[in-house]
Motif scaffolding. Structure first.
Motif, PDB file in Angstrom:
ATOM      1  N   LYS A 113     -21.258  15.851 -18.842  1.00 36.06           N
ATOM      2  CA  LYS A 113     -20.965  16.706 -17.689  1.00 36.06           C
ATOM      3  C   LYS A 113     -19.583  17.356 -17.825  1.00 36.06           C
ATOM      4  CE  LYS A 113     -20.146  16.424 -12.714  1.00 36.06           C
ATOM      5  NZ  LYS A 113     -20.106  15.521 -11.527  1.00 36.06           N
ATOM      6  N   TYR A 114     -18.580  16.571 -18.211  1.00 37.84           N
ATOM      7  CA  TYR A 114     -17.222  17.108 -18.326  1.00 37.84           C
ATOM      8  C   TYR A 114     -17.115  18.105 -19.480  1.00 37.84           C
ATOM      9  CZ  TYR A 114     -16.102  13.234 -15.177  1.00 37.84           C
ATOM     10  OH  TYR A 114     -16.062  12.381 -14.117  1.00 37.84           O
ATOM     11  N   ASN A 115     -17.833  17.822 -20.581  1.00 33.89           N
ATOM     12  CA  ASN A 115     -17.834  18.769 -21.692  1.00 33.89           C
ATOM     13  C   ASN A 115     -18.491  20.091 -21.289  1.00 33.89           C
ATOM     14  OD1 ASN A 115     -16.498  17.319 -23.757  1.00 33.89           O
ATOM     15  ND2 ASN A 115     -18.334  16.087 -24.118  1.00 33.89           N
ATOM     16  N   ARG A 116     -19.579  19.990 -20.509  1.00 30.85           N
ATOM     17  CA  ARG A 116     -20.235  21.212 -20.040  1.00 30.85           C
ATOM     18  C   ARG A 116     -19.320  22.005 -19.107  1.00 30.85           C
ATOM     19  NH1 ARG A 116     -24.272  18.925 -18.365  1.00 30.85           N
ATOM     20  NH2 ARG A 116     -23.799  18.827 -16.116  1.00 30.85           N
ATOM     21  N   GLN A 117     -18.633  21.322 -18.217  1.00 31.65           N
ATOM     22  CA  GLN A 117     -17.696  22.013 -17.327  1.00 31.65           C
ATOM     23  C   GLN A 117     -16.545  22.647 -18.102  1.00 31.65           C
ATOM     24  OE1 GLN A 117     -16.483  19.085 -14.474  1.00 31.65           O
ATOM     25  NE2 GLN A 117     -18.404  19.170 -13.306  1.00 31.65           N
ATOM     26  N   ALA A 118     -16.029  21.957 -19.114  1.00 30.33           N
ATOM     27  CA  ALA A 118     -14.953  22.522 -19.927  1.00 30.33           C
ATOM     28  C   ALA A 118     -15.429  23.749 -20.690  1.00 30.33           C
ATOM     29  CB  ALA A 118     -14.424  21.464 -20.895  1.00 30.33           C
ATOM     30  N   ALA A 119     -16.666  23.711 -21.202  1.00 32.89           N
ATOM     31  CA  ALA A 119     -17.200  24.867 -21.931  1.00 32.89           C
ATOM     32  C   ALA A 119     -17.367  26.066 -21.001  1.00 32.89           C
ATOM     33  CB  ALA A 119     -18.534  24.499 -22.582  1.00 32.89           C
ATOM     34  N   ILE A 120     -17.869  25.801 -19.775  1.00 26.77           N
ATOM     35  CA  ILE A 120     -18.008  26.902 -18.806  1.00 26.77           C
ATOM     36  C   ILE A 120     -16.645  27.491 -18.463  1.00 26.77           C
ATOM     37  CG2 ILE A 120     -18.686  27.435 -16.430  1.00 26.77           C
ATOM     38  CD1 ILE A 120     -20.913  25.370 -16.705  1.00 26.77           C
ATOM     39  N   ALA A 121     -15.650  26.631 -18.275  1.00 25.49           N
ATOM     40  CA  ALA A 121     -14.307  27.121 -17.947  1.00 25.49           C
ATOM     41  C   ALA A 121     -13.730  27.962 -19.077  1.00 25.49           C
ATOM     42  CB  ALA A 121     -13.390  25.939 -17.636  1.00 25.49           C
ATOM     43  N   ARG A 122     -13.958  27.524 -20.336  1.00 23.66           N
ATOM     44  CA  ARG A 122     -13.453  28.312 -21.466  1.00 23.66           C
ATOM     45  C   ARG A 122     -14.146  29.674 -21.532  1.00 23.66           C
ATOM     46  NH1 ARG A 122     -14.140  23.176 -24.007  1.00 23.66           N
ATOM     47  NH2 ARG A 122     -12.125  22.138 -24.364  1.00 23.66           N
ATOM     48  N   ALA A 123     -15.437  29.695 -21.262  1.00 26.25           N
ATOM     49  CA  ALA A 123     -16.150  30.974 -21.278  1.00 26.25           C
ATOM     50  C   ALA A 123     -15.637  31.903 -20.176  1.00 26.25           C
ATOM     51  CB  ALA A 123     -17.653  30.729 -21.112  1.00 26.25           C
ATOM     52  N   ARG A 124     -15.422  31.336 -18.993  1.00 26.83           N
ATOM     53  CA  ARG A 124     -14.913  32.159 -17.891  1.00 26.83           C
ATOM     54  C   ARG A 124     -13.501  32.665 -18.187  1.00 26.83           C
ATOM     55  NH1 ARG A 124     -19.404  32.277 -17.407  1.00 26.83           N
ATOM     56  NH2 ARG A 124     -20.736  31.431 -15.780  1.00 26.83           N
ATOM     57  N   ILE A 125     -12.685  31.844 -18.837  1.00 31.17           N
ATOM     58  CA  ILE A 125     -11.335  32.290 -19.207  1.00 31.17           C
ATOM     59  C   ILE A 125     -11.409  33.449 -20.190  1.00 31.17           C
ATOM     60  CG2 ILE A 125      -9.235  31.603 -20.441  1.00 31.17           C
ATOM     61  CD1 ILE A 125      -9.568  28.821 -19.230  1.00 31.17           C
ATOM     62  N   ALA A 126     -12.358  33.363 -21.141  1.00 29.02           N
ATOM     63  CA  ALA A 126     -12.521  34.455 -22.103  1.00 29.02           C
ATOM     64  C   ALA A 126     -12.967  35.735 -21.402  1.00 29.02           C
ATOM     65  CB  ALA A 126     -13.525  34.052 -23.180  1.00 29.02           C
ATOM     66  N   GLU A 127     -13.919  35.613 -20.436  1.00 24.23           N
ATOM     67  CA  GLU A 127     -14.360  36.795 -19.691  1.00 24.23           C
ATOM     68  C   GLU A 127     -13.203  37.404 -18.886  1.00 24.23           C
ATOM     69  OE1 GLU A 127     -17.571  35.512 -17.309  1.00 24.23           O
ATOM     70  OE2 GLU A 127     -18.999  35.323 -18.970  1.00 24.23           O
ATOM     71  N   ALA A 128     -12.405  36.550 -18.268  1.00 25.46           N
ATOM     72  CA  ALA A 128     -11.266  37.051 -17.499  1.00 25.46           C
ATOM     73  C   ALA A 128     -10.241  37.731 -18.408  1.00 25.46           C
ATOM     74  CB  ALA A 128     -10.611  35.910 -16.714  1.00 25.46           C
TER      75      ALA A 128
END
Length: 789
Positions: free
Chosen positions: A115-130
């Motif tokens: 779960k934490y790895n999935r949340q970290a991956a989503i956060a990294r993707a959102r940071i890249a989009e931003a």
């Protein structure tokens, strides 16, 4: 602005609102919808830049949207970074995953890790989009800003017909005359062409009723304002703050009556279904707005220049100059109002380039000529200033005046050679800049007096337990800080007048204050100012607590005075350390790097900088403990004089012969120093007097006491005393001991007392004897006879 641009704006606003509301929806889906909205805005802005139909309004609209996208992307990136940091901390808390050859971890731990790895991956993707949105928005913002600047420069450099050319005059003057005639005849045309069912009373009566209601409302407000906050004729010498407040309130009061009447008429004319329509409605609306501007400007000019009441005038100019300045402002307001009136109608109805050029030149010359008259330094010079005396401040104003008048001449010349847009813009900006600059200068005087008043209030000083000397420092520093702050505010107000967009100015200011890179070092003005403010606030709090500790706690204990002083000084040192650490923590300075620097310097200090560091530390001790301070009368070894300057390495002493003695600080710390004015200015005066044997000693004592008590510069407490010192070889030795409140004048006091002692002893017949010595001479002849016998 196009309909598509408006729709995009509302879509972005709605998406921003929805993204800020906390709903029970999946976070990833909301952020994905938001990034899609960002992409739509950036795509449309890019298509607009690639097109050919560009207008200033649409460019500004897209620029605002792109900046909103960039700002929102920055905020979203910060939120995603916090989510990523939280996920990484949780992963570190549960530890690394087990090795392949080890036993598997518990199912609950494995699920949480996934779960934490999935949340970290989503956060990294959102940071890249931003980050992608920020980069695209920044590029589009620069392109749109460049497009706006190029459009502005193109408008300013566009040539128009030369207004003094015969062909331009032959075509433009008749066109202007026809347009003016139509404007003048518009009320009659409207009255003739009105609806036949409307009679004269039905048309005029509502207008008169509205006019009377507006007049009564404005008169009531004006009377209330001037009664409670106007100028009091009984005050002969009002303070600057009182004059400033009276000028503001009188300006508001004098402009309320015409302003209310004109505003009510404007609302009546522009209401839906109004009887007035057509060209006459446009003329009447423009006339009301122009008259409103004229009345407000004249009211403020009369109140601030105050040509008939010199005591309440905010400027230091003479009455004649104030009256001249008021007349010029009155004429300028009239010309500018007429210009505003015709410009509103001309902008709506259009006109040929020749007519526009002639119109701009005529009004530009009138406004420029009045500005040249108003810009003379002699018109605003202080009444008490001498003709040959020119201060640095006046030199600065002379430079500003000459620069502004030169620009006005350039603007007038630009009108004559066909650059009507440039000349008109230049002259209009100069007028608004002069008005705003004048208001900023007046506001500066008000703020400076407010600072002085707040630091002179005895009630504030008593409540905060702050000494008068500290208040003097606050006053000095407050006045020093006021000028840069007022200057910065003036720049932020005046610069947009010259075409710099306020949003760009705010963005540049925030970027400068938030920080900029110098090599590998990031300098933040906000952090520096905040660190300085925290340091001084912490120091003030430490001083306050130190004073409370000394006066309310330590004085009530039975501890020896030395221990009480040590505890109080230690608390002060701790306050300095805490204040320094707080300020350093705000700036974010890495103390480990500072420790490396200090350790490297300690090697050099140990070999060759011992004396320098010794004097430096001694200087810090002198500045903190203050055993001597500037202005003290001290003796250091064989040197005696007044302390003129205390520096980190040495202290400067000025002797009575006006010679400067430079004494190393380490010598002052390591040797005994006699400070005659350490605590106060009291000092003892000692005068020795010898009288002849046989004199009445009680009478002598009475005379000396009477002389000391009658001297005005001799203090009553402690009282003067007379000491019978000794039976001298030739006299009875007395000593007069008394105190003076100004030890710096001790020699003068002693001289006056000696003059008076000599006069009184002569009057009383008391002798001051010369030193006497008895010499016995032997007779040589008698000694020879004795030898012969």
């Amino acid at each position: 602005m196009s309909r598509r641009l408006v729709c995009l704006y509302f879509v972005l606003v709605i998406s921003l609102f929805l993204s800020s509301v906390t709903l029970a929806v999946d976070v990833a889906s909301i952020e994905t919808a938001e990034t899609k909205d960002w992409a739509i805005v950036l795509r449309d802005a890019n298509l607009y830049l690639q097109g050919k139909e560009k207008t200033p309004a649409r460019t500004q609209g897209y620029l605002s949207l792109v900046r909103q996208v960039r700002s929102r992307a920055d905020s979203a990136k910060l939120g995603f970074q916090k989510d990523l940091q939280l996920s990484e901390r949780l992963l570190r808390a549960i530890g690394p995953p087990p090795a392949k050859d080890s036993s598997p971890e518990a199912r609950e731990i494995a699920e949480k890790r996934e779960k934490y790895n999935r949340q970290a991956a989503i956060a990294r993707a959102r940071i890249a989009e931003a980050d992608l949105a920020i980069v695209r928005a920044t590029e589009l913002e620069e392109t749109l800003s460049r497009e706006r600047l190029e459009r502005f420069l193109g408008d300013m450099s566009r040539r128009t017909p030369i207004p003094i050319a015969p062909g331009v005059l032959n075509k433009g003057v008749p066109e202007i005359a026809v347009e003016v005639r139509r404007i003048i005849l518009s009320p009659f045309d409207w009255f003739v062409n009105r609806s036949t069912g409307v009679v004269g009373s039905a048309v005029l009566l509502p207008g008169f009723v509205v006019l009377i209601l507006g007049a009564f409302l404005g008169w009531g407000i004006r009377r209330s304002v001037l009664t409670f906050s106007g100028r009091d004729s009984g005050i002969l010498e009002p303070s600057y703050s009182r004059r400033f407040g009276g000028a503001v309130m009188e300006s508001v009061g004098n402009s309320i009556l015409p302003g209310t009447v004109l505003a009510v008429l404007y609302l009546w004319v522009t209401r839906p279904g109004a009887l007035v329509s057509g060209l006459f409605a446009e003329v009447l609306t423009s006339f009301l707005l122009s008259m409103l501007f004229f009345c407000v400007v004249v009211a403020f000019a009369k109140s601030f220049l105050c040509p008939s009441r010199p005591a309440w005038r905010l400027t230091s100019q003479s009455t004649e100059n104030a009256q001249s300045a008021y007349r010029l402002v009155f004429i300028l307001a009239a010309v500018f109002s007429i210009d505003m009136f015709f410009s509103n109608l001309w902008g709506e109805r259009g006109g040929s380039a020749e007519a526009q050029s002639i119109y701009s030149t005529v009004f530009g010359i009138l406004e420029g000529w009045i500005f040249l008259k108003l810009g003379r330094v002699e018109l605003w010079r202080a009444e008490a200033a001498q003709e040959g005396e020119i201060s640095q401040q006046e030199k600065t104003w002379r430079f500003i005046s000459r620069s502004a008048r030169l620009l006005a001449v350039i603007g007038i010349a630009a009108l004559f050679v066909g650059y009507s847009a440039l000349g008109k813009r230049l002259l209009t900006n100069l007028l608004w800049t002069g008005l705003l600059l004048w208001m900023v200068v007046l506001l500066r005087g008000y703020v400076r007096e407010l600072v002085s008043w707040s630091t002179e209030s005895e009630s504030i000083q008593h409540k905060l337990h702050i000494s008068s000397r500290t208040f003097e420092r606050f006053r000095s520093w407050g006045r020093v800080v006021v000028d840069p702050v007022v200057f910065l505010c003036g720049v932020l107000i005046i610069v947009p007048v010259w075409g710099v967009p306020p949003d760009d100015l705010i963005r540049w200011t925030m970027q400068t204050l938030s920080g900029f890179q110098v090599g590998s070092i990031r300098i933040s003005v906000i952090e520096i100012i905040l660190a300085i403010a925290i340091f001084f606030i912490a120091m003030a709090g430490a001083r306050f607590l130190q004073r409370q500790l000394s006066e309310r706690f330590l004085e009530q204990t039975s501890l020896p005075a030395g221990i009480r002083h040590s505890l109080n000084a230690g608390f002060g040192y701790a306050g300095v350390i805490v204040a320094a650490l707080l300020s350093i923590s705000v700036t974010g300075i890495d103390l480990s790097n500072l420790a490396l620097v200090v350790s490297a310097l300690s090697v050099g200090i140990g070999f060759g900088l011992q004396n320098v560091v010794n004097n430096f530390i001694s200087g810090l001790i002198l500045l903190v403990e203050r055993p001597i301070k500037v202005g003290d009368w001290v003796r250091v070894g064989s040197d005696e004089g007044i302390v003129k300057r205390i520096q980190f390495r040495a202290t400067e002493l000025e002797t009575w012969q006006r010679a400067s003695v430079i004494i190393p600080n380490a010598e002052i710390i390591s040797t005994s120093v006699t400070n005659l004015t350490h605590r106060d200015q009291y000092g003892r005066v000692e005068i020795g007097v010898g009288v002849a044997y046989g004199s009445d000693v009680e009478k002598v004592r009475g005379i000396l006491m009477d002389i000391a008590e009658k001297n005005e510069r001799v203090s009553d407490d402690p009282a003067p005393t007379v000491v019978f010192r000794d039976f001298g070889a030739s006299s009875l030795d007395f000593e007069l001991r008394c105190f003076t409140s100004d030890v710096m004048r001790r020699l003068g006091v002693a001289s006056d007392l000696r003059f008076e002692i000599d006069r009184r002893l002569r009057e009383e017949g008391i002798e001051i004897p010369f030193p006497q010595r008895v010499v016995h001479l032997m007779n040589p002849q008698a000694s020879d006879q004795e030898k012969e016998s």
